[in-house]
Design a protein around this motif. Structure first.
Motif, PDB file in Angstrom:
ATOM      1  N   PHE A  29     -10.584  95.032  31.879  1.00  0.00           N
ATOM      2  CA  PHE A  29     -10.673  93.734  31.216  1.00  0.00           C
ATOM      3  C   PHE A  29      -9.507  93.565  30.252  1.00  0.00           C
ATOM      4  N   ALA A  33     -10.243  88.605  27.192  1.00  0.00           N
ATOM      5  CA  ALA A  33     -11.667  88.549  27.530  1.00  0.00           C
ATOM      6  C   ALA A  33     -12.530  88.686  26.291  1.00  0.00           C
ATOM      7  N   ILE A  39     -20.295  85.948  26.032  1.00  0.00           N
ATOM      8  CA  ILE A  39     -20.486  87.104  26.909  1.00  0.00           C
ATOM      9  C   ILE A  39     -21.871  86.971  27.540  1.00  0.00           C
ATOM     10  N   TRP A  68     -17.135  82.828  34.885  1.00  0.00           N
ATOM     11  CA  TRP A  68     -15.691  82.784  34.645  1.00  0.00           C
ATOM     12  C   TRP A  68     -15.182  81.340  34.649  1.00  0.00           C
ATOM     13  N   PHE A  73     -17.624  85.335  29.914  1.00  0.00           N
ATOM     14  CA  PHE A  73     -17.241  86.694  30.278  1.00  0.00           C
ATOM     15  C   PHE A  73     -18.508  87.365  30.825  1.00  0.00           C
TER      16      PHE A  73
END
Length: 568
Positions: A29, A33, A39, A68, A73
């Motif tokens: 990653f 990110a 997340i 995405w 993420f």
């Protein structure tokens, strides 16, 4: 940008932030990110030991694409997988363990929202229970049903036809070779049972409650549109995090009532009762068995096994849950969904494409087919029966009991040629409740005694503290509470006692005078516990009764606090 929950893990410019980011970077990653974007956890119950969920690895990739795309993420993580057909003594024993696994995984990791990937019977309620207890933005993607089973040019349904075939073999009406030949044709693709069993029931209810996107319930597991749905769900969960739209916003009392109404309309599983009660306990909704009576007069609209003749693939092509919701829209209550708006958006413009599969409200498969709650001196805290899968003539009945003290007694004696039973006998099974088995297995639909099967008998009244598979059928009275192992009146029933059942009156009574029952109670002792260690012991020590959802007493409610203590 709003400071997110995940920033406590990945947003710090210190030793702790370094550790959290650096270890994640070993997967490739890049720095950006961790720029504060949402997340999203993908809670996956994929397992090769849970065939129903064996397609969830692929669906996880679809979810990731959507996350995405929306600027999130995605991070996938595993939790316990409960294979209903594979686990002993019963997957239900481990539903609460899965819920604990989900709850603690969500709480312990630095995620802002979660997509729940489940399918097989206990995975959907277990995941929802765990997610609701943390109350981060959450949404469900179900694995979807298998393609229709096929055997000798006919459609066959998982579970439902297994029971029929098994009885036919016992009656000498089907050869063992044919029975074995149907085995491969029944399960032709990945996915859950293609009958309206518990898996498809829970997927239908989740959609009707607004916790999944429209069409989630019925799209076949291998249909490309399910992958597209996963993609859209990944996109939507990022938006839900931005909106701070949580399970507590969606899982209101009105949403539960909508789920109960939908369950009646589709002829859903009796297992929905125990799962919805447990889920309500997690979100603080006051739901009781009495609330299920709201659907007693709802007609059966979906002509699917075990209450009808079609399968989930047919249900999908006929219009699925959106079409059913359109038929009962006058009954639905306003309720927010994961889309942010009202449940009405799920059925606006929905059409029925096959009226033999999805009937009109005023021309149903069966009238007044919703689950019935029974109470009486045999079930002071309630029991349930599913009229849509029962024999109408048996729903009002009085007869003598023949008692099996436990599952071993049943298996050892049900095929005895000298078993003293007639078609009027009421079969009673004890020791199969939450504490007794333990785990409340799906054995309530006891086999018809062999001597009666040979005479053409295919249904009898059966009473127990157990559950039954959503794919099963018959006049089966389930979830008797309190259970026998907890000292409920079921423990006191003896062979020869008369029992009276009235589904229309909502009663289940043991016709034995109080004095005799008190004598029996004084002599009664609970069986020694089967398990004395590990999770199963904890389960038996803390499990609630069926009328309370069979959750563990210390898991009721939720804890939304952020974990602030570091491990390093």
């Amino acid at each position: 940008m709003t400071k997110r929950r995940s920033s406590h893990w990945y947003g710090k410019l210190d030793k702790d932030g370094f550790i959290h980011r650096s270890w994640m970077k070993n997967q490739g990653f890049p720095d950006h990110a961790f720029d504060g974007r949402p997340i999203i956890g993908i809670c996956n119950t994929w397992s090769e030991l849970t065939p129903c969920n064996s397609g969830l690895r692929d669906l996880a990739e679809g979810v990731k694409r959507g996350v995405w795309e929306a600027g999130g993420f995605p991070v996938e993580f595993p939790v316990m997988s409960l294979g209903e057909t594979q686990m002993k003594p019963t997957a239900m024993l481990f539903r609460n363990l899965l819920a604990m696994d989900v709850e603690e995984s969500i709480r312990a990791y630095g995620i802002d929202g979660v997509v729940l990937l489940g399918g097989c019977d206990k995975t959907t309620p277990g995941q929802l229970m765990g997610a609701a207890s943390v109350d981060l933005p959450s949404i469900v993607v179900s694995s979807g049903p298998m393609l229709n089973g096929k055997f000798k040019g006919q459609d066959i349904g998982s579970g439902t036809d297994v029971w029929k075939f098994s009885e036919a073999v016992r009656a000498g009406e089907m050869t063992l070779a044919d029975f074995m030949g149907a085995e491969s044709g029944m399960s032709r693709s990945k996915g859950v049972c293609m009958t309206m069993g518990t898996a498809s029931t829970m997927a239908s209810i989740v959609e009707a409650m607004g916790m999944a996107l429209p069409t989630n319930a019925a799209l076949p597991a291998v249909d490309a549109r399910r992958m597209a749905l996963a993609h859209l769900t990944g996109k939507r969960i990022v938006e839900m995090v931005e909106e701070d739209l949580k399970p507590s916003d969606v899982l209101t009392k009105d949403a539960f009532i909508n789920g109960i109404l939908a369950n009646a309309a589709v002829g859903g599983s009796t297992n929905a009762v125990v799962h919805l009660l447990a889920l309500a306990g997690r979100v603080g909704v006051d739901l009781t068995l009495k609330d299920f009576e709201v659907a007693s007069d709802v007609p059966l609209l979906v002509n699917c096994m075990p209450s009808g003749k079609y399968l989930m693939e047919d249900f999908c092509y006929a219009g699925g849950i959106p079409a059913v919701l359109a038929e009962i829209k006058h009954l639905l209550r306003p309720a927010k969904t994961v889309l942010g708006g009202d449940i009405a958006a799920y059925h606006d413009g929905a059409e029925v494409f096959n009226r033999d599969v999805i009937h009109a409200f005023d021309a149903p498969v069966k009238p007044a087919a919703g689950l019935r709650v029974l109470r009486g001196n045999l079930a002071p805290d309630g029991a349930i029966v599913k009229p849509s899968a029962a024999t109408d003539a048996l729903l009002e009945h009085e007869g003598p009991a023949y008692v099996f003290e436990n599952i071993e007694d049943l298996k050892a004696n049900i095929d005895r040629e000298d078993l003293p039973v007639t078609p009027d006998t009421i079969l009673v099974l004890k020791g199969c409740g939450p504490k007794g088995y333990p785990g409340m297995p799906e054995v309530g639909n006891m086999p018809i005694p062999a001597k009666l099967v040979k005479d053409g008998v295919r249904d009898m009244i059966r009473v127990s503290d157990a559950r039954m598979s959503g794919t099963a059928f018959g006049t089966v009275i389930l979830h008797v509470a309190p259970e026998a192992q907890a000292g409920g009146p079921l423990a006191l029933v003896k062979t020869g006692d008369r029992i009276r059942v009235s589904a229309s009156g909502g009663t289940l009574d043991l016709l034995v005078d109080d004095a005799a029952l008190e004598e029996r109670r004084a002599a009664w002792q609970a069986d020694a516990p089967y398990y004395t260690r590990g999770y199963a012991k904890m389960y038996v020590d803390h499990v609630l009764q069926a009328n309370e959802g069979a959750d563990l007493d210390f898991l009721v409610g939720k804890d939304t606090r952020l974990v602030t203590r570091e491990s390093h």
